[in-house]
Design a protein around this motif. Structure first.
Motif, PDB file in Angstrom:
ATOM      1  N   ASP A 208       2.779 -14.439  -5.318  1.00 53.01           N
ATOM      2  CA  ASP A 208       1.551 -13.698  -4.986  1.00 53.01           C
ATOM      3  C   ASP A 208       0.353 -14.269  -5.738  1.00 53.01           C
ATOM      4  O   ASP A 208      -0.743 -14.382  -5.180  1.00 53.01           O
ATOM      5  N   ALA A 209       0.555 -14.624  -7.004  1.00 55.95           N
ATOM      6  CA  ALA A 209      -0.534 -15.242  -7.772  1.00 55.95           C
ATOM      7  C   ALA A 209      -0.916 -16.594  -7.177  1.00 55.95           C
ATOM      8  O   ALA A 209      -2.098 -16.926  -7.048  1.00 55.95           O
ATOM      9  N   LYS A 210       0.081 -17.364  -6.801  1.00 54.25           N
ATOM     10  CA  LYS A 210      -0.160 -18.672  -6.191  1.00 54.25           C
ATOM     11  C   LYS A 210      -0.902 -18.536  -4.865  1.00 54.25           C
ATOM     12  O   LYS A 210      -1.730 -19.397  -4.515  1.00 54.25           O
ATOM     13  N   ASN A 212      -3.050 -16.158  -4.005  1.00 53.03           N
ATOM     14  CA  ASN A 212      -4.275 -15.355  -4.114  1.00 53.03           C
ATOM     15  C   ASN A 212      -4.109 -13.921  -3.609  1.00 53.03           C
ATOM     16  O   ASN A 212      -5.010 -13.346  -2.995  1.00 53.03           O
ATOM     17  N   GLY A 213      -2.934 -13.344  -3.866  1.00 50.86           N
ATOM     18  CA  GLY A 213      -2.692 -11.958  -3.487  1.00 50.86           C
ATOM     19  C   GLY A 213      -2.264 -11.752  -2.049  1.00 50.86           C
ATOM     20  O   GLY A 213      -2.048 -10.614  -1.631  1.00 50.86           O
ATOM     21  N   ASN A 214      -2.098 -12.821  -1.309  1.00 52.71           N
ATOM     22  CA  ASN A 214      -1.770 -12.689   0.110  1.00 52.71           C
ATOM     23  C   ASN A 214      -0.314 -12.326   0.369  1.00 52.71           C
ATOM     24  O   ASN A 214       0.009 -11.792   1.431  1.00 52.71           O
ATOM     25  N   THR A 253      -3.370 -19.627   0.533  1.00 56.59           N
ATOM     26  CA  THR A 253      -4.436 -19.148  -0.363  1.00 56.59           C
ATOM     27  C   THR A 253      -5.678 -18.669   0.382  1.00 56.59           C
ATOM     28  O   THR A 253      -6.621 -18.196  -0.250  1.00 56.59           O
ATOM     29  N   ARG A 254      -5.681 -18.768   1.709  1.00 57.38           N
ATOM     30  CA  ARG A 254      -6.871 -18.421   2.477  1.00 57.38           C
ATOM     31  C   ARG A 254      -7.094 -16.906   2.524  1.00 57.38           C
ATOM     32  O   ARG A 254      -6.236 -16.121   2.149  1.00 57.38           O
ATOM     33  N   ASP A 255      -8.256 -16.515   3.037  1.00 57.88           N
ATOM     34  CA  ASP A 255      -8.598 -15.096   3.051  1.00 57.88           C
ATOM     35  C   ASP A 255      -8.199 -14.447   4.372  1.00 57.88           C
ATOM     36  O   ASP A 255      -7.465 -15.028   5.175  1.00 57.88           O
TER      37      ASP A 255
END
Length: 336
Positions: A208-210, A212-214, A253-255
């Motif tokens: 999750d850290a890698k 970005n919370g996704n 890592t995208r939003d």
């Protein structure tokens, strides 16, 4: 808009007659994505749709406070029953979705483990027949006094405390020096089982850290699909499979702008897992994931392909209708 502000990729775009999905519209997540300038916005509804969806899936602070308070109070009651006193920090800890931070609102239950002294294990090892069932029954009886109005029962590997707002499922464990635990399983005559919940939690934390919370966000979405379609897939299996997927996913890592691809590509990944074994972190146990859920994943893939196609063309209402075929009404159709 800058021509390269959004890097989304080339879809194999052809007209869709009726419900037809264009051949080849699904692309591997690992193929390069090429920006196409149509002279305006593309995928205009994706970011807001999945942002709202994610927010709706998160448990509220009051729900967290309620679950944590109930779990700690159960731990205090057990500590008092087995040691004569209760501390502010009873030897209980959160596992399952609450331990991993992947619980879905509304959360039906909260999983905790209670660490017992090895003398309790030794006491039950002197008994005959199903020792594990006897341990669970003793714990059930010890909680009946503090909670006389609450239904409490022993069930397989857990003691279930059925509070009005949330159910607490408690697993008694005995800690090994290496951080693993021994737990009872009263099924099929009873046995002791080695588990490593912290290894699963650590995996989710790392990925999750890698990402970005996704990871946690996508896990909650997939769990909602699983709940809506009532498949046989266990919650912990989905958590581990989403972690495996996101650990190697090129867009991880995208939003929220990329979540239509996240969903589409994960279901394709999940489909490939049908009939395979999952290795449980820590213990290395091989867990068979089954096959009976695969047809529901096939349907989800088809719906996701359609939804992605319509998202690209900015037919946001039509796309939302396709997403609702996967997730139900909690993912919004309208985003304006």
């Amino acid at each position: 808009m800058c021509q390269f502000e959004i890097m989304r990729g080339l879809l194999n775009l052809v007209p869709i007659p009726g419900d037809y999905v264009p051949e080849g519209i699904y692309r591997s997540a690992f193929q390069p994505k090429v920006f196409i300038n149509r002279g305006g916005l593309m995928w205009k509804a994706v970011r807001e749709r999945f942002r709202r969806f994610h927010v709706d899936l998160n448990v509220t602070q009051s729900q967290i406070d309620d679950g944590v308070t109930k779990a700690i109070n159960v731990g205090k009651a057990l500590e008092r029953a087995y040691t004569g006193t209760a501390s502010d920090t009873p030897p209980v800890f959160f596992v399952g979705s609450w331990g991993k931070g992947t619980q879905l609102r509304p959360s039906a239950d909260i999983d905790i483990m209670a660490n017992f002294d090895w003398s309790v294990y030794q006491r039950f090892e002197q008994r005959a027949n199903n020792k594990q069932s006897q341990l669970l029954q003793e714990i059930r009886e010890s909680l009946a006094g503090p909670y006389p109005q609450t239904e409490i029962r022993a069930d397989g590997q857990v003691v279930v405390i059925g509070f009005n707002t949330i159910t607490v499922e408690l697993v008694p464990v005995f800690r090994y020096p290496n951080g693993q635990f021994l737990m009872p399983d009263s099924n099929n005559g009873g046995r002791w089982k080695i588990v490593d919940p912290f290894a699963q939690i650590a995996l989710v934390e790392r990925v999750d850290a890698k990402a970005n919370g996704n990871l946690r966000a996508l896990t909650k979405m997939v769990k909602l699909w699983n709940r809506e379609k009532r498949t046989s897939l266990k919650s912990f299996v989905l958590e581990l499979l989403v972690a495996e997927f996101m650990d190697g996913y090129v867009w991880a890592t995208r939003d929220y702008f990329w979540y239509d691809y996240f969903v589409r590509d994960f279901f394709q990944f999940l489909r490939a897992k049908s009939g395979t074994y999952l290795t449980i972190p820590g213990t290395g146990e091989a867990y068979y994931v089954g096959t009976d859920w695969a047809t529901r994943v096939d349907t989800a893939i088809e719906n996701a392909l359609r939804a992605c196609y319509w998202e690209y063309h900015d037919y946001d209402v039509t796309a939302g209708q396709e997403w609702q075929k996967i997730f139900g009404p909690r993912i919004p159709i309208y985003t304006a």
